[in-house]
Design an enzyme around this catalytic site. Structure first.
Site, PDB file in Angstrom:
ATOM      1  N   GLY A 239      38.836  -9.246 108.455  1.00  0.00           N
ATOM      2  CA  GLY A 239      38.794  -9.998 107.213  1.00  0.00           C
ATOM      3  C   GLY A 239      37.709 -11.033 107.066  1.00  0.00           C
ATOM      4  N   PRO A 274      37.578  -6.467 113.051  1.00  0.00           N
ATOM      5  CA  PRO A 274      36.570  -6.689 112.019  1.00  0.00           C
ATOM      6  C   PRO A 274      35.931  -5.384 111.552  1.00  0.00           C
ATOM      7  CG  PRO A 274      35.629  -7.145 114.160  1.00  0.00           C
ATOM      8  CD  PRO A 274      37.071  -6.792 114.399  1.00  0.00           C
ATOM      9  N   GLY A 275      35.696  -5.289 110.265  1.00  0.00           N
ATOM     10  CA  GLY A 275      35.004  -4.121 109.726  1.00  0.00           C
ATOM     11  C   GLY A 275      33.758  -4.570 108.992  1.00  0.00           C
ATOM     12  N   ARG A 276      33.984  -5.204 107.840  1.00  0.00           N
ATOM     13  CA  ARG A 276      32.887  -5.627 106.971  1.00  0.00           C
ATOM     14  C   ARG A 276      31.877  -6.525 107.685  1.00  0.00           C
ATOM     15  NH1 ARG A 276      33.747  -6.226 101.411  1.00  0.00           N
ATOM     16  NH2 ARG A 276      35.962  -6.488 101.869  1.00  0.00           N
ATOM     17  N   CYS A 344      28.798  10.279  84.338  1.00  0.00           N
ATOM     18  CA  CYS A 344      29.156  10.203  82.930  1.00  0.00           C
ATOM     19  C   CYS A 344      30.320   9.257  82.670  1.00  0.00           C
ATOM     20  CB  CYS A 344      29.489  11.602  82.423  1.00  0.00           C
ATOM     21  SG  CYS A 344      28.072  12.662  82.627  1.00  0.00           S
ATOM     22  N   GLU A 345      30.108   8.006  82.931  1.00  0.00           N
ATOM     23  CA  GLU A 345      31.102   6.974  82.632  1.00  0.00           C
ATOM     24  C   GLU A 345      30.346   5.685  82.395  1.00  0.00           C
ATOM     25  OE1 GLU A 345      34.623   6.350  84.545  1.00  0.00           O
ATOM     26  OE2 GLU A 345      34.750   8.322  85.475  1.00  0.00           O
ATOM     27  N   TYR A 373      32.255  -0.178 103.504  1.00  0.00           N
ATOM     28  CA  TYR A 373      32.942   0.271 102.291  1.00  0.00           C
ATOM     29  C   TYR A 373      31.954   0.833 101.269  1.00  0.00           C
ATOM     30  CZ  TYR A 373      36.429  -2.488 104.690  1.00  0.00           C
ATOM     31  OH  TYR A 373      37.269  -3.004 105.646  1.00  0.00           O
TER      32      TYR A 373
END
Ligand code: LLP
Length: 416
Positions: A239, A274-276, A344-345, A373
């Site tokens: 986190g 930890p990732g991010r 297409c959005e 991510y």
């Protein structure tokens, strides 16, 4: 260390020119710096050096085998949330005894695979999951090493989609019920209680919520010891936030300083997830300008990366810095634009109302802080092949995942 410096007026990853790289591997491309990955892992190790600890890198942030193997060779373990992530972690050489399995809704097949592999700990999210795990372990003739993920009910002050430690979130066992569930766990034949676990959210930019949550978990560990339930592993989750724009997240050392007194006193092995903060600023999404459009109301810079490649801006309104690969552009005129992809959005954008150096058709842009991510949340929407992934090490690079082909995209399909 700046993993993405300008050298000779070109944006580079370490010593590799992103212009040269784009010419070789095409765009869109995810580009990761090996040195940056290792720097953050090393910073965690140094910050927690005074206690026994394992950095169980959160595989969900970036699960590329090249990234995982880089971290595993440097001593990292893994935090996994699925059988697929277990498979990747083992394939990349993460030792099973350094793997923790978190997450709501584990299937029995996933539990079985994790126990057969001999992982370090299963972080159990509910009483019913505990009972299911007990049963699976007994069928296998083993005992599952277990921690309960407790929900400490602290507000992490982050985006609501990534806050997980509030009483209203689906995660963990309510703090008030934890003792009771531990007592049940201690009596189960298929379960060995070894740890306590928490994770309160992602992209936290202050230390106080971590400190409050760890204090609550430490109090629980002491209460368990009074009941002769011995806890030797405390998993404090992940986190820690990163700088996308003007955030000033705590450094690894500041984060550790707040948590270490309570953890050291417990005399436990500390697990981190930890990732991010490991992968986020170690990667960029490299993209090329396809077109410019001025509708009178707005100016659009249309690039070849889209929401299917990086969904964070569309999904969370996230802000990612965008840098021109050609440094000379920074000396030229600026303009306010929307950077959009070909999907297409109208929700397909990488930046909105952004003051950027004027970019022309053919220019290369780097979407910064996209190492976590990013690729892992990409999809094939609009039948767009997923991007190539490249790992840079000094002046060399390796394609750690080739660009998908149209054949790849239809490989599992049949017409009748
Ligand atoms: N441990 C558990 C149990 C988690 O659920 C997570 C992230 C982590 C560790 C790693 O957290 P980190 O250190 O990366 O903050 N897709 C979102 C982020 C989702 C985070 C989910 N859980 C985003 O793009 O911002």
């Amino acid at each position: 260390m700046e993993p993405f410096p300008y050298r000779d007026f070109e944006l580079c990853c370490e010593q590799v020119s992103l212009r040269a790289l784009a010419a070789d591997v095409g765009t869109p491309a995810y580009v990761y710096s090996k040195a940056a990955l290792l720097e953050s892992l090393g910073a965690y190790d140094r910050a927690f050096a005074e206690v026994p600890h394992v950095v169980c890198y959160s595989v969900k942030a970036n699960s590329n085998l090249g990234v995982l193997a880089t971290l595993a060779r440097a001593g990292a373990g893994a935090d996994i949330v699925s059988g697929g992530e277990l498979y990747r972690a083992l394939r990349a050489g993460v030792p099973a005894r350094k793997i923790v399995f978190s997450g709501v809704g584990k299937t029995r097949a996933e539990m079985r695979a994790a126990l057969e592999a001999g992982i370090l700990m299963v972080n159990v999210e509910s009483r019913s999951e505990l009972r299911a795990l007990d049963q699976v372990a007994r069928e296998l003739g083993t005992r599952a090493p277990v921690a309960l993920r407790v929900n400490p009910d602290v507000d992490p002050q982050t985006h609501p989609y990534v806050a997980t430690g509030l009483r209203t979130s689906k995660f963990g066992i309510p703090y008030a019920e934890a003792l009771e569930v531990y007592e049940e766990a201690a009596g189960l034949k298929g379960v060995a209680v070894v740890g306590a676990d928490m994770h309160i959210g992602s992209q936290l930019t202050q230390t106080a919520p971590f400190g409050d949550a760890v204090a609550r978990v430490a109090a629980l560990v002491k209460a368990l010891r009074e009941r002769s339930i011995e806890i030797r592993l405390v998993d404090i989750g992940g986190g820690l936030g990163i700088r996308y724009r003007e955030e000033t997240p705590p450094t690894h050392a500041q984060y550790a300083r707040v948590l270490l007194p309570a953890l050291a006193e417990l005399g436990v092995t500390v697990l981190l997830e930890p990732g991010r903060s490991i992968a986020g600023n170690a990667g960029v999404l490299l993209t090329r300008v396809l077109d410019r459009k001025d509708t009178g109301a707005r100016t659009f810079v249309v690039v070849d990366a889209a929401m299917n490649d990086l969904i964070r801006p569309s999904l969370y309104d996230s802000w990612h810095e965008i840098r021109p690969v050609d440094e000379a552009r920074l000396g030229g005129p600026m303009e306010k634009v929307d950077v959009v992809g070909p999907v297409c959005e109208s929700g397909d954008f990488l930046a909105k109302d952004r003051e950027l150096a004027e970019a022309e058709e053919g220019d290369l842009l780097a979407v910064m802080s996209a190492g976590a991510y990013g690729f892992v949340m990409s999809s094939n929407y609009n039948t767009r092949p997923r991007a190539v992934e490249v790992l840079v090490d000094g002046d060399r690079y390796t394609i750690v995942r080739r660009r998908e082909t149209y054949e790849d995209l239809v490989a599992g399909e049949t017409m009748s």
